[in-house]
Design an enzyme around this catalytic site. Sequence first.
Site, short mmCIF file in Angstrom:
data_model
loop_
_atom_site.label_atom_id
_atom_site.label_comp_id
_atom_site.label_asym_id
_atom_site.label_seq_id
_atom_site.Cartn_x
_atom_site.Cartn_y
_atom_site.Cartn_z
N HIS A 15 0.87 -1.18 0.00
CA HIS A 15 0.00 0.00 0.00
C HIS A 15 0.90 1.23 0.00
O HIS A 15 1.86 1.28 0.77
CB HIS A 15 -0.90 0.00 1.24
N ARG B 285 -2.05 0.69 -7.34
CA ARG B 285 -1.17 0.75 -6.17
C ARG B 285 0.28 0.37 -6.41
O ARG B 285 1.18 0.94 -5.84
CB ARG B 285 -1.69 -0.21 -5.11
N HIS C 139 0.78 -4.88 2.32
CA HIS C 139 -0.63 -4.63 2.63
C HIS C 139 -1.51 -5.83 2.36
O HIS C 139 -2.35 -6.18 3.19
CB HIS C 139 -1.09 -3.44 1.78
N ARG D 177 -4.24 -6.24 -6.75
CA ARG D 177 -5.65 -6.12 -6.38
C ARG D 177 -6.18 -4.69 -6.55
O ARG D 177 -5.52 -3.72 -6.18
CB ARG D 177 -5.80 -6.52 -4.91
C1 SIN Z 1 -7.45 1.85 1.76
O1 SIN Z 1 -8.35 2.35 2.43
O2 SIN Z 1 -6.61 2.52 1.17
C2 SIN Z 1 -7.33 0.36 1.71
C3 SIN Z 1 -8.43 -0.20 0.95
C4 SIN Z 1 -8.05 -1.53 0.37
O3 SIN Z 1 -6.92 -1.98 0.57
O4 SIN Z 1 -8.87 -2.11 -0.33
#
Ligand code: SIN
Length: 522
Positions: free
Chosen positions: A246, A293, A354, A389
């Site tokens: 993330h 991401r 993440h 994802r």
């Molecule tokens: C986020 O709120 O950035 C995470 C959401 C996710 O990982 O789906």
Amino acid sequence: MSKRFDFDLLVIGSGISGLTSAITAAENGLRVALISKEHDLQECNTYYAQGGIIARSHEDTPDLLKEDILTAGDGMNYIEAVNLIAEAGPGLVEDFLINKIGVRFSLDETGEIDRTMEAAHSVRRIFHVKDTTGESIEKSLVSYALKTKGIELFTSHIVIDLITNTHNSLDSQQRYKWTKVIGAYIYNEQSNNVDIFFSSCVIIATGGVGNLFLHTSNPRGATGDGIAMAYRIGTEINNAEYIQFHPTILFHRDVDRFLISESLRGEGATLKNKSGEYFMEKYSPELKDLAPRDEVSRAIFREMEITGSHFVFLDTRFMKDIDVKERFPGIYKKCWDAGIDISRESIPVVPAAHYFCGGIKVNLHGATSIPGLYAIGEASCTGIHGANRLASTSLLEGLLFGKRVGDAVPRQITKIPETLKKSIPDWIFPEPEEEFDPILINQDLLNIQTTMWNYAGIIRNRKRLVRALADLNYLSHRIEKFYKQAKITRNIIELRNSVLTATIIVRASYANKISRGCHFIE
Ligand code: SIN
């Protein structure tokens, strides 16, 4: 002596997928044992999900959603699974979470459910509860499960190993039969005993692997337990090289593992480097800060290298028409407590591990390659995520597959023959038991985490992966030896699972020479 229990179904893990499957199966008439290694049932990855869950939106269609999932997944997705989630997923949020479980999503000024935006989505289609979506969903599911007849809870219970007829039975004839899961050896932290839970169907819903990395958004329990226990009995694992980082975890001396939701960027927040330059246009001219991401994480990583900094900033001043304190109360408070006023100041952020896009390979009904064993949620690989994802698909995948498996297992329940049960030995404790030394365990875990972060992280190369394999092999031998001699504890069980899951990830990363999605190899 091991206590022996009999259930129709074992569900290991209590996040959205585990609870949904347990509730559904129990309502279908099964006797379900719901196992959590935590003292508090709510402590799991789901609880910490901030952003939201994809649901129905007026401007959306299944085709559009499918396209976004495939683009983020870099074409590595399993098309049938993507079709399934795009068609059947969004409606389930209304039918199951809202109408049945009673989750109350945030409303907009017209009184309709508010839809937010995250990276790589082409329309606003994400339902949220301010910035604590996971917490609200988890609390509602737990309170519903507690009232559901047929579910028995076992908290502070840590699964050591799955039991199969071929591996565990003392009856030599069983080794000539096909392998089938028939239960699990489970360590009860309160009694200090290891009990046997028999069940002809077992669902792994143990969540992710973030804690194998030095920096992560995941809670400490994300140690890849389900992957390791499934692998040990020969279950197929898929796509293990695809670890999603993330882009924005809070960088702060005193605050660990705190996610700064992507929905801030969805609402206009913008990344800038230490010198104040907004850099995403350079890496993704079209999507900029809302690029997938993996691209954003690598861009941040490069900028940190270029500017010699340990973090970049998220500038929140461009979030038009948003009262940050009202819309993001959790993030606002956490940052405020850490001395950052996000309504005026930029937030220092770094990428961190993440989400595990790979996992235990399952079919469209959550069944693994071993009869009797199912996997759902982050521990599973349905193929929906491909190589990367799309944000806010994970809660939806957990919900959809939790429901599907909960509906499918009643047809798969069989009676385990008494003779087979009798042939499974009690847990054998080592004699003498070596006392547990926390320093040794912590150091081994830290070794795994730094190895994974430095050698198998955001940017990988073959030299680093070879080094990672060598280091993990050495650690594996030491940990396995220690595990066999030591007094059993949660830490030792997790350490053993961590080193195996880390090895699975590194092997898969080494085997795949092609950079795609979140597996990037120089
Ligand atoms: C986020 O709120 O950035 C995470 C959401 C996710 O990982 O789906």
